[in-house]
Design an enzyme around this catalytic site. Structure first.
Site, mmCIF file in Angstrom:
data_model
loop_
_atom_site.group_PDB
_atom_site.id
_atom_site.type_symbol
_atom_site.label_atom_id
_atom_site.label_comp_id
_atom_site.label_asym_id
_atom_site.label_seq_id
_atom_site.Cartn_x
_atom_site.Cartn_y
_atom_site.Cartn_z
ATOM 1 N N CYS A 24 1.626 -40.035 -57.005
ATOM 2 C CA CYS A 24 1.149 -41.246 -56.337
ATOM 3 C C CYS A 24 2.357 -42.006 -55.786
ATOM 4 O O CYS A 24 3.500 -41.617 -55.997
ATOM 5 C CB CYS A 24 0.350 -42.122 -57.300
ATOM 6 S SG CYS A 24 1.344 -42.729 -58.691
ATOM 7 N N CYS A 27 5.022 -43.033 -58.211
ATOM 8 C CA CYS A 27 6.082 -42.049 -58.472
ATOM 9 C C CYS A 27 7.178 -42.169 -57.414
ATOM 10 O O CYS A 27 8.370 -42.088 -57.723
ATOM 11 C CB CYS A 27 5.498 -40.634 -58.458
ATOM 12 S SG CYS A 27 4.191 -40.355 -59.672
ATOM 13 N N ASP A 544 -0.174 -56.773 -41.424
ATOM 14 C CA ASP A 544 0.771 -57.024 -40.352
ATOM 15 C C ASP A 544 0.014 -57.820 -39.278
ATOM 16 O O ASP A 544 -1.215 -57.814 -39.252
ATOM 17 C CB ASP A 544 1.252 -55.679 -39.794
ATOM 18 C CG ASP A 544 2.141 -55.840 -38.591
ATOM 19 O OD1 ASP A 544 2.991 -56.742 -38.605
ATOM 20 O OD2 ASP A 544 1.977 -55.068 -37.631
ATOM 21 N N ASP A 742 0.775 -50.291 -38.735
ATOM 22 C CA ASP A 742 0.604 -49.257 -37.711
ATOM 23 C C ASP A 742 1.139 -47.903 -38.149
ATOM 24 O O ASP A 742 1.063 -46.937 -37.407
ATOM 25 C CB ASP A 742 1.255 -49.683 -36.388
ATOM 26 C CG ASP A 742 2.756 -49.920 -36.542
ATOM 27 O OD1 ASP A 742 3.305 -49.547 -37.592
ATOM 28 O OD2 ASP A 742 3.351 -50.474 -35.614
#
Length: 865
Positions: A24, A27, A544, A742
């Site tokens: 994941c 990690c 964002d 993005d």
């Protein structure tokens, strides 16, 4: 603090490494922390499921290897496509570039020492009947030489294997355990073959069920209605001998697959559901035949016959599996719908002639034509024509999208009324549709972390049940009354039959398949089961601004002219100046002004000067003009007093045009907020999520946008590293963070977040960097996917709870725990029915997800009207 020579600090290079053991983004964060202890400016990103780690730093390869190993993971060298490290700063002098060569040599050396030829295989597995079978196959694959990871899915009988070894070794490993494996080379063909196999199996199960119940029901009714199920004469023995032989024939015809499976499991020292069924039904038949052939061996009151139990159990289990297959075939409909989008034929244009060809024969650069109502065969760019294209199956958007020259087309979408001539840019597996199909298929086969407990239980379940059955028999032998043999048989068979772990094996994969498919219907591509589960646990959504909340394409929303008669002159001057400018608003001004000009009307620019931080200056037809911000006008002594009411454009950016004497025009420029953003923010809040906006824009613009869409917590003028640190800060406060960006500029924050959502038409970079990719640019898709993930995890928990509760309660009851209080024992027939019903219940409950519809806020409903 490590000295440079100790950690190998040198020129900054970008390396893509093969690292195993990561599961994941947590990690990845652990590895990032170890690397940044040596080089704080290092950028570390990872895709755990694909064992990729990208490191941009000045560290030597050996130093990075040590950091990875210190974090607890295995370093397997540089990926094949990155055998030569590329410098991050390509503008450096050649002398600096030459310094990279030692690192490149070291990289090549380690690559040769640790050749990485990891391949991802998808296998079709046949012969599995329960969760224990899944565990057996998975253990066999995992222990095969060179295997990095292996995941086996019981719901669709497939396995995803990443290995450095050979395909033949994988197939042999599965064969050695008594199951069969074959490589899936074409997703569509594989789905068709699987569908045909399941249909054939369904018909066989129906026939087998009818055969077993055809004898079992009359025998059971005979006993219930007062018939004698015990031996009292020689005639009874002859009749029941014939019944026993008929029962044996039916057991062979309707249940031979269970006995074969049991024998294979026994011969390979494994234990599965088939063994439980074979032991249970075989014991009932064998006991009954012994009573018929040698009645004197048994006390008079224990020579009861159980032939009906043998055939009824086989009939009921076959019926349950038939119903389960029928329900299970619906689980992959989302993938089937995507596969159905792929057209088979296309029209190729060569000069003046057109010909029909197979889509597989299309090459990049071919000129293709799509007529009204045709499916677009491959990705491409429109060369000629105009039309509208229905992209709803890819984007979730019902409204057709207008396509003109230069527009991009996606394979599988449907052309409207017009005719389009386009150039093929991406074909085969490179098309967006093919990438989506691959991603959905892989995600459906993956397992969320919640399945770990079920996997551990299933690994020891069948042996444990056999031990419990033996202990049950011993308990009745020692504690039972004169009917001890009958009680021993009834309870032992009931324990064996009721405990079959089918429901346990189906609890997680069925719901995962449907949930991932449902998310794809709403335009959300979930990379794996980890992302699916983590998305359901989010507490904070970080956004964002540019390109996520706003369109990222500034537009002129209003123009003020000092003299309306100069409208054309102003447009000519601005167009001439902005054609040479390179500031962010140039395109917006140029596009706006050219709308007011004839295409052939060109103004000659005699002189041009870029005024850094102010704007531009130009000489047009011997006259000086200035175009820029308020500070430029003040420096040139231009008065900005105007009569126009600017209150409605208080948040807009202003661009001023003036000659050397006076102000001529003002342009009000805004970056429009995307449609649906307010609805998405409302949906996030309704789900109890905290919302944070992070942007590099100025505080005034950030405040305006945040207020407009309903965000209270926002932070402006942030660099990419600042966004990354904000995500870390939230995680340190024990928040589960979802980052929406993005997939390119926000890559560090996306990688750091617990779940990264990438916006933007499913670009390659977005798909690589994000846990979840939104095909379209609508923020509502994120809210929809989070709702779907929560519904999926809720469904998985219901299934797991039901499966565990069923076995926890069922086994003791089957063993006779209620007998001392009620004098009642569970019939093996009822145990068989209950076992079948449990599997059908799990599959039916999972299929409820197919009916799930995301809830819309009042704002969304208003926008959609």
């Amino acid at each position: 603090m490590n000295r440079p020579e100790e950690v190998g600090i040198g020129p900054v290079v970008a390396l893509e490494l093969n690292v195993t053991g990561m599961s994941c983004q947590g990690c990845v964060s652990k590895v990032r922390k170890m690397i940044q202890e040596k080089s704080p400016e290092a950028i570390v990103e990872g895709i755990p499921k694909e064992h990729k780690l990208r490191v941009i730093s000045g560290l030597s390869l050996a130093s990075i290897e040590v950091s990875v190993q210190d974090a607890g993971y295995q370093f397997l060298g540089i990926l094949d496509s990155n055998e030569q490290a590329h410098s991050k700063e390509s503008a450096k002098p050649k002398a600096d570039a030459d310094k990279v060569e030692p690192d490149e040599a070291e990289a090549k050396k380690i690559t040769s020492e640790r050749p990485d030829s990891s391949v991802n295989y998808q296998l079709s597995i046949s012969g599995m009947t329960c969760a224990s079978c899944v565990n057996t196959v998975q253990m066999a694959l995992s222990s095969s030489e060179g295997v990095v990871s292996a995941e086996v899915n019981f719901a669709n009988h497939t396995a995803q294997v990443v290995t450095k070894g050979s395909l033949d070794a994988l197939i042999k490993a599965v064969d050695d355990t008594g199951y069969q494996a074959s490589l899936i080379q074409d997703a569509e063909k594989s789905e068709e073959e699987r569908g045909q196999r399941e249909l054939t199996e369904y018909r066989y199960k129906c026939k087998a069920s009818a055969l077993g119940l055809g004898l079992g029901i009359p025998l059971m009714l005979y006993g219930v209605l007062g018939g004698n199920m015990m031996l009292s004469s020689l005639t009874d023995r002859i009749v029941w001998l014939l019944v026993g032989l008929l029962t044996l024939w039916i057991m062979v015809q309707a249940g031979k697959h269970y006995f074969r499976g049991a024998w294979k499991a026994f011969s390979t020292h494994q234990a599965n559901m088939d063994m439980l069924i074979a032991l249970g039904t075989g014991s009932a038949w064998f006991y009954s035949m012994l009573v018929v052939l040698m009645p004197d061996w048994f006390p008079q009151n224990t020579n009861h016959l159980y032939f009906e139990a043998s055939v009824m159990i086989i009939g009921l289990i076959n019926l349950g599996q038939a119903l389960e297959l029928r329900a299970r075939r619906k689980t992959s409909k989302a993938l089937h719908r995507l596969l159905d989008l792929r057209p088979k034929m296309a029209t190729r244009v060569e000069g003046e002639s057109e010909s029909r060809i197979n889509v597989s024969d299309i090459k990049v650069g071919d000129i293709l034509r799509v007529r009204s109502g045709d499916k677009i065969p491959v990705d491409g760019e429109v060369l000629e024509g105009s039309s509208t294209v229905n992209e709803s199956m890819l984007t979730g958007e019902a409204a057709p999208i207008e396509k003109i020259t230069g527009s991009l087309l996606s394979a599988g979408t449907v052309n409207g009324q017009g005719s389009l001539l386009f150039n093929a840019t991406r074909i085969g597996a490179d098309t967006l549709l093919a990438q989506i199909i691959t991603m959905v298929g892989k995600a459906q086969n993956s397992k969320p972390p919640i399945s770990v407990l079920a996997d551990k239980v299933s690994a020891i379940f069948v042996p444990s049940v056999i031990i419990i059955a033996i202990l049950t028999a011993l308990a009745w032998f020692n504690l039972g009354n004169e009917s001890v043999f009958s009680y021993m048989l009834v309870t032992t068979i009931s324990v064996l039959i009721i405990a079959c772990p089918c429901a346990l094996g189906l609890a997680t994969p069925i719901s995962t398949m449907i949930g991932v498919g449902k998310a794809a219907e709403y335009g959300g591509l979930i990379r794996n089961g980890d992302a699916l589960q983590r998305a359901s646990e989010l507490t904070v959504v970080v956004l964002d601004k540019t390109g996520t909340i706003t369109e990222g394409k500034p537009k002129v929303v209003e123009q003020w002219l000092a003299d309306s008669s100069q409208k054309i002159l102003v447009a000519q001057v601005v167009s001439a100046l902005e054609a040479r400018a390179n500031h962010p608003l140039a395109d917006a001004l140029l596009q706006y002004c050219q709308k007011h000009l004839d295409g052939n009307d060109k103004t000659i620019l005699d002189e041009f000067e870029s005024l850094v931080g102010l704007g531009v200056k130009g000489n047009v037809q011997g006259k000086i003009f200035y175009l820029g911000n308020e500070r430029l006008m003040q420096e040139k002594g231009i008065h900005l007093d105007i009569t126009k009411d600017e209150s409605q454009y208080s948040d807009a950016t202003r661009a001023y045009l003036a000659d050397e004497a006076s102000l001529m025009a003002i342009y009000y420029i805004e970056d429009p907020i995307k449609k649906g953003v307010k609805a998405a923010i409302s949906s996030f809040k309704k789900q109890g999520l905290k919302i944070v906006m992070l942007t590099g824009d100025n505080p005034e613009t950030a405040a305006s946008v945040a207020k407009n869409v309903g965000i209270e917590d926002y932070h402006a003028q942030l660099m990419p590293d600042d966004k990354l640190n904000w995500v870390k800060r939230l995680q340190e406060e024990n928040e589960v963070v979802g980052m929406i960006g993005d997939g390119i500029n926000d890559a560090p924050a996306l990688a750091q977040a617990d779940v990264g959502f990438a916006m933007g038409a499913g670009t390659d970079v977005a798909m690589e960097s994000a846990d979840i990719t939104l095909i379209h640019n609508d923020l509502k898709g994120v809210a929809d996917v989070i709702q779907i993930s929560k519904a999926t995890l809720r469904n998985i928990k219901q299934n797991l709870w039901g499966a565990f509760a069923y076995n926890t309660l069922g086994i003791p009851i089957a063993a006779g725990i209620l007998f001392p209080f009620t004098g009642w024992l569970l019939s093996p027939v009822i145990a068989g029915a209950a076992m079948s019903l449990s599997s059908v219940t799990v599959v039916t409950n999972a299929n409820r997800l197919r009916l799930f519809r995301v809830t819309r806020s009042d704002i969304q409903k208003t926008e959609e009207v």
